[in-house]
Design a protein around this motif. Structure first.
Motif, PDB file in Angstrom:
ATOM      1  N   HIS A  81       0.750  -1.141   0.110  1.00 29.62           N
ATOM      2  CA  HIS A  81       0.213   0.078   0.041  1.00 29.62           C
ATOM      3  C   HIS A  81       0.800   1.252  -0.076  1.00 29.62           C
ATOM      4  N   MET A  82       0.335   2.305  -0.771  1.00 29.65           N
ATOM      5  CA  MET A  82       0.762   3.491  -0.627  1.00 29.65           C
ATOM      6  C   MET A  82      -0.042   4.562   0.429  1.00 29.65           C
ATOM      7  N   THR A  83       0.724   5.147   1.383  1.00 30.49           N
ATOM      8  CA  THR A  83       0.062   5.678   2.488  1.00 30.49           C
ATOM      9  C   THR A  83      -0.713   6.793   2.041  1.00 30.49           C
ATOM     10  N   GLN A  84      -0.408   7.498   0.791  1.00 31.71           N
ATOM     11  CA  GLN A  84      -1.036   8.700   0.168  1.00 31.71           C
ATOM     12  C   GLN A  84      -2.374   8.331  -0.526  1.00 31.71           C
ATOM     13  N   HIS A  85      -2.611   7.009  -0.695  1.00 28.21           N
ATOM     14  CA  HIS A  85      -3.865   6.613  -1.538  1.00 28.21           C
ATOM     15  C   HIS A  85      -5.017   6.612  -0.346  1.00 28.21           C
ATOM     16  N   MET A  86      -4.606   6.659   0.857  1.00 26.02           N
ATOM     17  CA  MET A  86      -5.745   6.552   1.923  1.00 26.02           C
ATOM     18  C   MET A  86      -6.340   7.768   2.093  1.00 26.02           C
ATOM     19  N   ILE A  87      -6.914   8.468   1.140  1.00 23.76           N
ATOM     20  CA  ILE A  87      -7.464  10.093   1.206  1.00 23.76           C
ATOM     21  C   ILE A  87      -9.108   9.814   1.844  1.00 23.76           C
ATOM     22  N   ASP A  88      -9.361  11.043   2.128  1.00 21.68           N
ATOM     23  CA  ASP A  88     -10.838  11.136   2.773  1.00 21.68           C
ATOM     24  C   ASP A  88     -11.657  10.614   1.900  1.00 21.68           C
ATOM     25  N   GLY A  89     -12.661   9.816   2.434  1.00 13.70           N
ATOM     26  CA  GLY A  89     -13.847   8.991   1.281  1.00 13.70           C
ATOM     27  C   GLY A  89     -13.259   7.619   1.256  1.00 13.70           C
ATOM     28  N   VAL A  90     -12.284   7.178   1.628  1.00 14.60           N
ATOM     29  CA  VAL A  90     -11.815   5.822   1.647  1.00 14.60           C
ATOM     30  C   VAL A  90     -11.886   5.370   3.243  1.00 14.60           C
ATOM     31  N   ASP A  91     -12.780   4.436   3.162  1.00 15.52           N
ATOM     32  CA  ASP A  91     -13.007   3.615   4.539  1.00 15.52           C
ATOM     33  C   ASP A  91     -11.694   3.105   5.209  1.00 15.52           C
TER      34      ASP A  91
END
Length: 238
Positions: A81-91
């Motif tokens: 996983h890339m940490t920056q992919h877990m943006i607002d709107g991703v549970d």
């Protein structure tokens, strides 16, 4: 076992995926949320069209697959996983169902490597503050530094496996050149060096000298790196 490995870009993350992928008992998934991230943000990244076409753009469906049956019925499932992919709107709730590991690297090294592939990186691009935020959400997270892995691959992988209660497999120390069957669609742009490798690169040299905007970016990222580095796996010094 489901293992979620969290890092920013240019952080030994692909080599680590290849290491776990070399185990006969382990399936891997390369950056599951990348397509959803691009769809949700509208950002222009190298090979954007190919990534959107090849990946799942519904983050909820990605999370369901991450917590569901393992691919190919393998006992273990490694998720890069890339940490920056877990943006607002991703549970983020699915993270409670996996073992979370944080792969860190000194920001000067990350920025120097990233800037060689994509101009003018920002703090949001390189994932450090996001990594620290995700770390705080986890129960019993594991932290490992890419510098330490390159210095002592077998020792650090043995220590990582012990921290995960996973038997060490010597197959993790090498892989075939030319890439992995589960590489993401973006591999042609980003994975050149690791495609030419058959194992972990050697010990890293001195930190690169950072100037101007890159020096400022390094200073912005350092507190987040140091926070996690204080918790990293270490080996006894002999």
């Amino acid at each position: 076992m489901k293992i979620a490995m969290w890092s920013g870009p240019r952080n030994l993350s692909t080599a680590m995926m290849y290491s776990f992928g070399a185990r006969a008992d382990c399936a891997v998934w390369d950056e599951p949320f990348y397509a959803a991230y691009l769809e949700m943000t509208g950002l222009e990244h190298p090979m954007r069209a190919e990534i959107l076409a090849a990946g799942e753009t519904d983050a909820a469906k990605v999370a369901a697959r991450l917590t569901g049956p393992h691919p190919d019925g393998k006992p273990h499932f490694y998720q890069k996983h890339m940490t920056q992919h877990m943006i607002d709107g991703v549970d983020h709730g699915w993270m409670k169902q996996v073992k979370n590991v944080f792969l860190i690297r000194h920001p000067a090294r990350v920025i120097a490597s990233y800037a060689a592939k994509r101009d003018n990186p920002t703090l949001d691009d390189i994932g450090f503050w996001q990594q620290a935020e995700l770390f705080d959400m986890c129960d019993d997270p594991v932290v490992i530094d890419s510098h330490d892995i390159r210095e002592n691959p077998e020792g650090m992988l043995r220590a990582l496996c012990a921290a995960l209660d996973l038997p060490f497999d010597p197959a993790m120390l090498s892989w075939s050149a030319g890439g992995h069957k589960d590489d993401g669609a973006w591999a042609p742009h980003w994975y050149g060096a690791v495609h030419n490798s058959t194992g972990f690169a050697g010990v890293e040299g001195p930190l690169p000298e950072m100037k101007g905007a890159y020096s400022e970016l390094t200073e912005q990222a350092l507190p987040f790196y140091r926070k996690l580095a204080a918790c990293r796996i270490t080996l006894p010094r002999t």
